[in-house]
Write a protein that holds these residues in place. Structure first.
Motif, PDB file in Angstrom:
ATOM      1  N   VAL A   8      72.648  73.611  49.044  1.00 42.93           N
ATOM      2  CA  VAL A   8      72.837  74.240  47.744  1.00 42.93           C
ATOM      3  C   VAL A   8      72.452  75.717  47.819  1.00 42.93           C
ATOM      4  CG1 VAL A   8      71.958  74.335  45.377  1.00 42.93           C
ATOM      5  CG2 VAL A   8      72.602  72.143  46.379  1.00 42.93           C
ATOM      6  N   LYS A   9      71.344  76.002  48.483  1.00 41.45           N
ATOM      7  CA  LYS A   9      70.910  77.401  48.635  1.00 41.45           C
ATOM      8  C   LYS A   9      71.957  78.221  49.378  1.00 41.45           C
ATOM      9  CE  LYS A   9      67.713  78.439  51.658  1.00 41.45           C
ATOM     10  NZ  LYS A   9      66.375  78.548  52.308  1.00 41.45           N
ATOM     11  N   GLN A  10      72.497  77.657  50.467  1.00 45.19           N
ATOM     12  CA  GLN A  10      73.512  78.385  51.235  1.00 45.19           C
ATOM     13  C   GLN A  10      74.785  78.610  50.414  1.00 45.19           C
ATOM     14  OE1 GLN A  10      72.911  79.805  54.112  1.00 45.19           O
ATOM     15  NE2 GLN A  10      70.850  78.918  54.184  1.00 45.19           N
ATOM     16  N   LEU A  11      75.183  77.611  49.641  1.00 46.14           N
ATOM     17  CA  LEU A  11      76.361  77.762  48.788  1.00 46.14           C
ATOM     18  C   LEU A  11      76.149  78.850  47.739  1.00 46.14           C
ATOM     19  CD1 LEU A  11      77.387  74.030  48.234  1.00 46.14           C
ATOM     20  CD2 LEU A  11      78.711  75.772  49.457  1.00 46.14           C
ATOM     21  N   ILE A  12      74.967  78.889  47.156  1.00 42.16           N
ATOM     22  CA  ILE A  12      74.667  79.921  46.168  1.00 42.16           C
ATOM     23  C   ILE A  12      74.705  81.302  46.812  1.00 42.16           C
ATOM     24  CG2 ILE A  12      72.842  80.853  44.689  1.00 42.16           C
ATOM     25  CD1 ILE A  12      72.032  77.957  44.075  1.00 42.16           C
ATOM     26  N   ILE A  13      74.125  81.421  47.994  1.00 38.34           N
ATOM     27  CA  ILE A  13      74.124  82.715  48.701  1.00 38.34           C
ATOM     28  C   ILE A  13      75.545  83.159  49.010  1.00 38.34           C
ATOM     29  CG2 ILE A  13      73.522  83.840  50.883  1.00 38.34           C
ATOM     30  CD1 ILE A  13      70.928  82.165  50.860  1.00 38.34           C
ATOM     31  N   ILE A  14      76.380  82.231  49.497  1.00 34.59           N
ATOM     32  CA  ILE A  14      77.771  82.577  49.838  1.00 34.59           C
ATOM     33  C   ILE A  14      78.521  83.032  48.595  1.00 34.59           C
ATOM     34  CG2 ILE A  14      79.984  81.643  50.634  1.00 34.59           C
ATOM     35  CD1 ILE A  14      78.337  79.775  52.474  1.00 34.59           C
ATOM     36  N   ASN A  15      78.344  82.322  47.494  1.00 35.18           N
ATOM     37  CA  ASN A  15      79.012  82.708  46.248  1.00 35.18           C
ATOM     38  C   ASN A  15      78.574  84.088  45.785  1.00 35.18           C
ATOM     39  OD1 ASN A  15      80.772  80.535  44.640  1.00 35.18           O
ATOM     40  ND2 ASN A  15      79.252  79.429  45.857  1.00 35.18           N
ATOM     41  N   TYR A  58      79.973  88.145  35.574  1.00 33.17           N
ATOM     42  CA  TYR A  58      78.562  87.813  35.757  1.00 33.17           C
ATOM     43  C   TYR A  58      78.192  86.476  35.104  1.00 33.17           C
ATOM     44  CZ  TYR A  58      77.973  92.565  37.499  1.00 33.17           C
ATOM     45  OH  TYR A  58      78.072  93.718  38.244  1.00 33.17           O
ATOM     46  N   MET A  59      78.677  86.233  33.899  1.00 32.06           N
ATOM     47  CA  MET A  59      78.344  84.986  33.225  1.00 32.06           C
ATOM     48  C   MET A  59      78.998  83.796  33.920  1.00 32.06           C
ATOM     49  SD  MET A  59      76.224  85.954  31.060  1.00 32.06           S
ATOM     50  CE  MET A  59      75.955  84.431  30.170  1.00 32.06           C
ATOM     51  N   HIS A  60      80.201  84.006  34.433  1.00 35.68           N
ATOM     52  CA  HIS A  60      80.927  82.956  35.145  1.00 35.68           C
ATOM     53  C   HIS A  60      80.118  82.475  36.342  1.00 35.68           C
ATOM     54  CE1 HIS A  60      84.930  81.637  37.237  1.00 35.68           C
ATOM     55  NE2 HIS A  60      84.283  80.623  36.705  1.00 35.68           N
ATOM     56  N   ILE A  61      79.686  83.418  37.182  1.00 33.63           N
ATOM     57  CA  ILE A  61      78.949  83.020  38.382  1.00 33.63           C
ATOM     58  C   ILE A  61      77.544  82.522  38.029  1.00 33.63           C
ATOM     59  CG2 ILE A  61      78.091  85.358  38.889  1.00 33.63           C
ATOM     60  CD1 ILE A  61      78.403  84.637  41.873  1.00 33.63           C
ATOM     61  N   PHE A  62      76.933  83.097  37.000  1.00 33.84           N
ATOM     62  CA  PHE A  62      75.583  82.664  36.629  1.00 33.84           C
ATOM     63  C   PHE A  62      75.562  81.195  36.213  1.00 33.84           C
ATOM     64  CE2 PHE A  62      72.530  81.766  33.226  1.00 33.84           C
ATOM     65  CZ  PHE A  62      71.339  81.969  33.913  1.00 33.84           C
ATOM     66  N   PHE A  63      76.453  80.821  35.309  1.00 38.83           N
ATOM     67  CA  PHE A  63      76.440  79.447  34.819  1.00 38.83           C
ATOM     68  C   PHE A  63      76.819  78.457  35.918  1.00 38.83           C
ATOM     69  CE2 PHE A  63      76.697  81.359  30.495  1.00 38.83           C
ATOM     70  CZ  PHE A  63      75.589  80.709  29.964  1.00 38.83           C
ATOM     71  N   ASN A  64      77.785  78.834  36.769  1.00 41.31           N
ATOM     72  CA  ASN A  64      78.167  77.934  37.861  1.00 41.31           C
ATOM     73  C   ASN A  64      77.030  77.742  38.856  1.00 41.31           C
ATOM     74  OD1 ASN A  64      80.709  77.178  37.050  1.00 41.31           O
ATOM     75  ND2 ASN A  64      81.801  78.661  38.291  1.00 41.31           N
ATOM     76  N   MET A  65      76.368  78.833  39.220  1.00 42.80           N
ATOM     77  CA  MET A  65      75.288  78.724  40.209  1.00 42.80           C
ATOM     78  C   MET A  65      74.055  78.036  39.611  1.00 42.80           C
ATOM     79  SD  MET A  65      76.635  79.771  42.954  1.00 42.80           S
ATOM     80  CE  MET A  65      78.129  79.018  42.262  1.00 42.80           C
ATOM     81  N   PHE A  66      73.818  78.251  38.332  1.00 39.95           N
ATOM     82  CA  PHE A  66      72.704  77.558  37.680  1.00 39.95           C
ATOM     83  C   PHE A  66      72.956  76.050  37.653  1.00 39.95           C
ATOM     84  CE2 PHE A  66      70.494  75.904  33.896  1.00 39.95           C
ATOM     85  CZ  PHE A  66      69.194  76.243  34.224  1.00 39.95           C
ATOM     86  N   THR A 156      96.167  83.395  38.400  1.00 35.76           N
ATOM     87  CA  THR A 156      95.370  82.996  39.561  1.00 35.76           C
ATOM     88  C   THR A 156      94.192  82.155  39.067  1.00 35.76           C
ATOM     89  OG1 THR A 156      94.023  85.018  39.412  1.00 35.76           O
ATOM     90  CG2 THR A 156      95.950  85.067  40.874  1.00 35.76           C
ATOM     91  N   VAL A 157      93.579  81.431  39.987  1.00 30.84           N
ATOM     92  CA  VAL A 157      92.405  80.631  39.638  1.00 30.84           C
ATOM     93  C   VAL A 157      91.258  80.995  40.575  1.00 30.84           C
ATOM     94  CG1 VAL A 157      93.150  78.678  41.059  1.00 30.84           C
ATOM     95  CG2 VAL A 157      91.507  78.311  39.228  1.00 30.84           C
ATOM     96  N   VAL A 158      90.091  81.202  40.012  1.00 29.15           N
ATOM     97  CA  VAL A 158      88.890  81.501  40.791  1.00 29.15           C
ATOM     98  C   VAL A 158      87.725  80.700  40.227  1.00 29.15           C
ATOM     99  CG1 VAL A 158      89.604  83.851  41.413  1.00 29.15           C
ATOM    100  CG2 VAL A 158      88.265  83.488  39.328  1.00 29.15           C
ATOM    101  N   GLY A 159      86.743  80.464  41.068  1.00 23.87           N
ATOM    102  CA  GLY A 159      85.513  79.864  40.584  1.00 23.87           C
ATOM    103  C   GLY A 159      85.172  78.524  41.210  1.00 23.87           C
ATOM    104  N   ALA A 160      83.887  78.214  41.180  1.00 23.21           N
ATOM    105  CA  ALA A 160      83.378  76.953  41.709  1.00 23.21           C
ATOM    106  C   ALA A 160      83.346  75.860  40.658  1.00 23.21           C
ATOM    107  CB  ALA A 160      81.968  77.175  42.264  1.00 23.21           C
ATOM    108  N   SER A 161      83.902  76.129  39.474  1.00 24.02           N
ATOM    109  CA  SER A 161      83.747  75.205  38.349  1.00 24.02           C
ATOM    110  C   SER A 161      84.276  73.808  38.645  1.00 24.02           C
ATOM    111  CB  SER A 161      84.448  75.771  37.110  1.00 24.02           C
ATOM    112  OG  SER A 161      83.921  77.024  36.753  1.00 24.02           O
TER     113      SER A 161
END
Length: 248
Positions: A8-15, A58-66, A156-161
């Motif tokens: 999980v830590k590595q995935l967050i760092i990569i994102n 910023y909000m997109h990545i914050f909520f996904n990583m949280f 296009t589509v982006v995100g880890a959602s």
């Protein structure tokens, strides 16, 4: 506060690295790494993976990583890194698959309408790949058909959602009675009720084309796809009593 697990830590760092990199590079990074519709000239095969590490703000990545930290660490601590990573990537690919399938439906519907009115598919594709449209198309299609058709091809589509939704579904499988709460819902709700409700809201918004917060750009069917694949994988593992030792 739960300690973050290694994968999980590595995935967050990569994102985060992807996000910082795209802020530096700009639109060129999005054009290369976001996922386009397969018939769009901008599509590349690697985008089925790289889009999972891209975010629109910023909000997109914050909520996904949280969410990844909150739910993913609990799963990885039980499953181990290999099984968790397999699950995460599979749900992300499942999200992309359903999103693309829905877009193919919208695109094919538009192409059929245009073909019935004398427009050749090759000419339509040429115009769309140049970022252009024929104003006559608006007269032939309804407003919703035209919007779905053009956004399916040009969007296009982006995100880890999608992957995150799979993780949330798995969490509800593993911890059905865990109490969860949203900022705007102060009363805790058990995961076994919260997660299906969340997915049903996304399904409704995807079908209706609406958004709770207004505007567009949210790939609701990608969310549903990730949740669906997460459910199917968890159902299969539970039915077959999948042995975690296979991942060691």
């Amino acid at each position: 506060m739960r300690n973050v697990t290694e994968t999980v830590k590595q995935l967050i760092i990569i994102n985060i690295l992807f996000f910082i990199g795209t802020q530096v590079v700009g639109d060129g990074a999005y054009k290369m790494l976001a996922m386009y519709f397969p018939e769009n000239a901008g599509f590349q095969y690697w985008q089925t993976i790289t889009h999972m590490f891209m975010h629109g703000g910023y909000m997109h990545i914050f909520f996904n990583m949280f969410a990844l930290y909150s739910f993913g660490s609990a799963l990885e601590s039980i499953w181990g890194s290999k099984k968790f990573l397999f699950f995460y990537i599979s749900c992300g690919l499942g999200a992309a698959l359903l999103h693309t399938g829905i877009n193919y439906y919208y695109f094919s519907e538009g192409i059929n309408i245009l073909a019935e009115n004398g427009f050749a598919k090759a000419e339509v594709l040429q115009l769309l790949n140049e970022g252009k449209i024929n104003t006559q198309w608006r007269e032939i299609m309804t407003v919703s058909q035209f919007g779905d058709f053009t956004s399916a091809f040009l969007g296009t589509v982006v995100g880890a959602s999608g992957a995150i939704y799979g993780v949330i579904v798995a969490f509800a499988f593993m911890f059905p009675n865990a109490e969860l709460a949203l900022l705007f819902i102060p009363v805790p709700i058990k995961a076994k009720y919260f997660v299906p409700g969340l997915v049903l809201v996304d399904l409704y918004l995807g079908i209706s084309g609406q958004s709770i917060f207004g505007g567009g750009g949210i790939a609701h069917f990608a969310h549903v796809g990730g949740a669906l694949f997460g459910f199917l994988i968890m159902w299969y593992w539970k039915k077959n009593q999948f042995n975690d030792n296979r991942w060691n």
